[in-house]
Design a protein around this motif. Structure first.
Motif, PDB file in Angstrom:
ATOM      1  N   UNK A  44      -8.265   4.610  -0.742  1.00  0.00           N
ATOM      2  CA  UNK A  44      -7.066   3.758  -0.400  1.00  0.00           C
ATOM      3  C   UNK A  44      -6.729   3.516   1.110  1.00  0.00           C
ATOM      4  N   UNK A  45      -7.347   4.545   2.097  1.00  0.00           N
ATOM      5  CA  UNK A  45      -6.971   4.669   3.312  1.00  0.00           C
ATOM      6  C   UNK A  45      -8.282   5.424   3.953  1.00  0.00           C
ATOM      7  N   UNK A 147       3.036  -4.784  14.902  1.00  0.00           N
ATOM      8  CA  UNK A 147       3.079  -5.395  13.534  1.00  0.00           C
ATOM      9  C   UNK A 147       2.210  -4.285  12.916  1.00  0.00           C
ATOM     10  N   UNK A 148       2.927  -3.500  12.283  1.00  0.00           N
ATOM     11  CA  UNK A 148       2.216  -2.268  11.736  1.00  0.00           C
ATOM     12  C   UNK A 148       2.224  -2.737  10.024  1.00  0.00           C
ATOM     13  N   UNK A 149       1.471  -3.702   9.723  1.00  0.00           N
ATOM     14  CA  UNK A 149       1.821  -4.405   8.288  1.00  0.00           C
ATOM     15  C   UNK A 149       0.568  -3.913   7.498  1.00  0.00           C
ATOM     16  N   UNK A 150      -0.544  -3.085   8.048  1.00  0.00           N
ATOM     17  CA  UNK A 150      -1.484  -2.732   7.034  1.00  0.00           C
ATOM     18  C   UNK A 150      -2.147  -1.228   7.574  1.00  0.00           C
ATOM     19  N   UNK A 151      -1.062  -0.531   7.946  1.00  0.00           N
ATOM     20  CA  UNK A 151      -1.337   1.012   8.212  1.00  0.00           C
ATOM     21  C   UNK A 151      -2.240   1.551   6.883  1.00  0.00           C
ATOM     22  N   UNK A 152      -3.145   2.281   7.494  1.00  0.00           N
ATOM     23  CA  UNK A 152      -4.094   3.032   6.685  1.00  0.00           C
ATOM     24  C   UNK A 152      -5.468   2.396   6.670  1.00  0.00           C
TER      25      UNK A 152
END
Lengths: 274, 332
Positions: A44-45, A147-152
């Motif tokens: 997942x990351x 914009x930390x919208x998809x961290x990982x």
């Protein structure tokens, strides 16, 4: 090591879109012969992916540039770069502003409100600041909007870059830093006529990389890499996979393209671990 | 801003999935087209409610080549079905074209059939299927079959009940090479078969199969199964095995909700992979829909090539939009 006698090579990747499944099923099918047979596992990351590589759960990791750098740093360099996409060998970051700004170059960006993508996106957050700094901009004085919208996911989804662009369009930021892929998919602005224009583009750098530990025997990885590099755009079954994965051919590693990223990690104190 | 919406949504779709977007102007629509072309996605359909506004459906990825997913002998145009006639000695309660002894025969005629077959072969059709009605009611069915089998591999669908007297003579006059007889048997015992097709029909069909085999014909058996009946598939296969019919020639299919059938698999004719079908009344998309006006391709049966071209063209358009919903309905 995950290598069991007779077991296929195990490649790890991150599931950042549902299309990752057909992409890897297609790649697995392509490798359906004894010398280079492979299977895949999705994480997942990228933090988990790099952990799994070091733990020997997988043989090869399909890393972003930051995940590659973290694998290098966490293993004191005991990794082997195997192959990358042609598009990874000449990646860059583009700074865009509202059409009509008239701005050009890093000097015009220095005094503007800069929208950045996810903090773990090398192309939309880490390298934009590095290349601005290298160009003489005092980035510590800049007004940043993140914009930390998809961290990982290390920016793979592109969502944080679109958020940054939306901020520019809404007037909440002056300039957005986006990867060249997003900019190309916007037709370099032509598909949003009269709305966006390019202010500056960084030098090219390397992005994703198939990465193994240096303990993986050559007899194991070499046939796999040879088969990967033989994937052919002119063969329709191959082209489908290449198109979905965003390349026209697989190429040998361009390690010189990571110099800027290692410098940026040092400058910005980016954690070598998750 | 439609491109931003496309970027946000389509990139997160699985390959083949679709999403709908509003377009507010003709230039929006053009931007959608260009974006799809540039990014390797597909503009599946456009529905302009007013002159300059409406909705578009965009699919993730490029449509897959149907030739990579459909066997070559099932691709549109590979098979041509000819309804030689519509009248029948039976009146099956599920007949997809409502055939019975009282049905208007609507004969296709040997002259038209010869021309159709010549055109079909020239176009690239690989196989012919002759059906009805009951073709053995035609006095010249042997000549029709020979005209077909001389040009292309041919399957003749029959209930197998008329292989006596003149019917047997017609059967014996048919070529063994290039011809398969497809005979219907719906159940392993007489009860279910006879309940749909008429008393005594099961025994006569089995007798017909034995006659055809004894005469040296290749026989395929086809069972039409109702959801309300016990399919008894093991027993059915055992019956067919016992007759010496290879498993590859044992076709089992559901009832199609067409014709006089009050139950069965419902489908939109355009959701079927086409098998071009010619009747005396026109060219149709598929043999199970030969009475369905929605499945009518052309009232003009000759020349045939334009209809074959048209069906192939429509299928390619349809494939890109409803790949997931397109299905095969196996008649043979």
């Amino acid at each position: 090591m995950s290598q069991l006698i007779g077991a296929p090579l195990l490649v790890g990747a991150v599931a950042y879109t549902p299309n990752v499944v057909p992409i890897w099923e297609g790649i697995r099918d392509y490798f359906d012969e004894p010398a280079s047979a492979m299977d895949f596992v999705l994480f997942s990351n990228y933090g988990r992916l790099v952990d799994a590589l070091q733990a020997g759960m997988i043989d090869i990791a399909w890393n972003t540039n930051l995940a590659y750098a973290r694998a290098v740093l966490q293993t004191d360099g005991h990794v082997r770069a195997l192959a990358m996409r042609d598009t990874d060998a000449a990646f860059s970051t583009v700074f865009v502003a509202a059409a009509g700004s008239g701005w050009s170059g890093p000097g015009d960006i220095a005094t503007r409100r800069l929208a950045l993508g996810s903090a773990d996106s090398a192309h939309a957050a880490i390298l934009p600041l590095h290349y601005l700094r290298t160009a003489g901009v005092d980035v510590d004085q800049m007004q940043l909007r993140r914009f930390d919208s998809d961290i990982g996911k290390h920016g793979d989804t592109g969502r944080s870059e679109l958020d940054a662009i939306d901020a520019v369009l809404a007037g909440d930021a002056d300039v957005a830093a986006v990867g060249i892929t997003v900019w190309e998919n916007l037709g370099r602005g032509d598909l949003m006529p009269g709305m966006l224009e390019q202010v500056w583009q960084t030098e090219t750098y390397s992005h994703c990389m198939f990465t193994a530990l240096d303990t993986l025997p050559e007899s194991v990885y070499a046939p796999w890499v040879a088969k990967l590099l033989a994937m052919d755009w002119e063969v329709p079954a191959h082209r489908r996979i290449l198109e979905l994965e965003g390349l026209t051919e697989w190429v040998e590693p361009h390690l010189e393209g990571y110099t800027g990223l290692f410098e940026a990690i040092e400058e910005q104190g980016v954690d070598a671990r998750w | 801003m439609v491109v931003m919406a496309l970027m946000r949504t389509v990139e997160q779709l699985a390959e083949g999935d679709t999403a709908e977007f509003a377009v507010a102007s003709a230039s929006d629509l053009e931007l959608v087209r260009r974006w799809c072309e540039k990014t390797g996605n597909t503009l599946v359909s456009t529905l302009m409610v007013e002159q300059d506004s409406g909705h578009v459906t965009v699919g993730r990825g490029r449509p897959r080549n149907p030739a990579s997913m459909i066997p070559a002998d099932r691709m549109p145009g590979a098979r041509l079905w000819l309804y030689t006639n519509f009248h029948c000695n039976l009146a099956c309660d599920y007949c997809c074209v409502a055939s019975s002894p009282k049905t208007d025969p609507r004969l296709l005629g040997i002259d038209a059939i010869q021309t159709l077959v010549a055109e079909a072969a020239a176009w690239g059709v690989r196989e012919l299927y002759l059906t009805g009605g009951e073709p053995f009611l035609l006095p010249n069915i042997d000549m029709i079959v020979r005209a077909c089998a001389d040009r292309l591999p041919t399957t003749l669908l029959t209930n197998g009940m008329l292989f006596r007297g003149q019917g047997l003579r017609k059967l014996r006059a048919m070529p063994r090479e290039g011809l398969t007889l497809q005979i219907s048997v719906d159940s392993p015992t007489a009860d279910v078969h006879d309940s749909h097709r008429g008393a005594g029909s099961w025994k006569r069909a089995l007798d017909g199969i034995r006659v055809a085999l004894a005469e040296g014909f290749i026989v395929r058996v086809a069972a039409t199964i109702s959801a309300h009946d016990d399919p008894a598939l093991d027993e059915l296969h055992a019956l067919f095995d016992g007759l010496g019919i290879p498993r590859a020639d044992q076709v089992i299919r559901p009832i199609a909700h067409q014709g006089v059938a009050e139950e069965g698999v419902a489908f939109s004719s355009k959701s079927l992979i086409p098998e071009v079908t010619v009747t005396a009344e026109g060219v149709y998309w598929h043999p199970v829909a030969a009475l369905d006006e929605d499945a009518l391709v052309s009232r003009q049966i000759l020349p045939l090539a334009p209809s074959l071209d048209r069906v192939s063209e429509l299928f390619i358009q349809q494939w890109s939009s409803v790949t997931a919903a397109t299905s095969m309905f196996a008649c043979a």
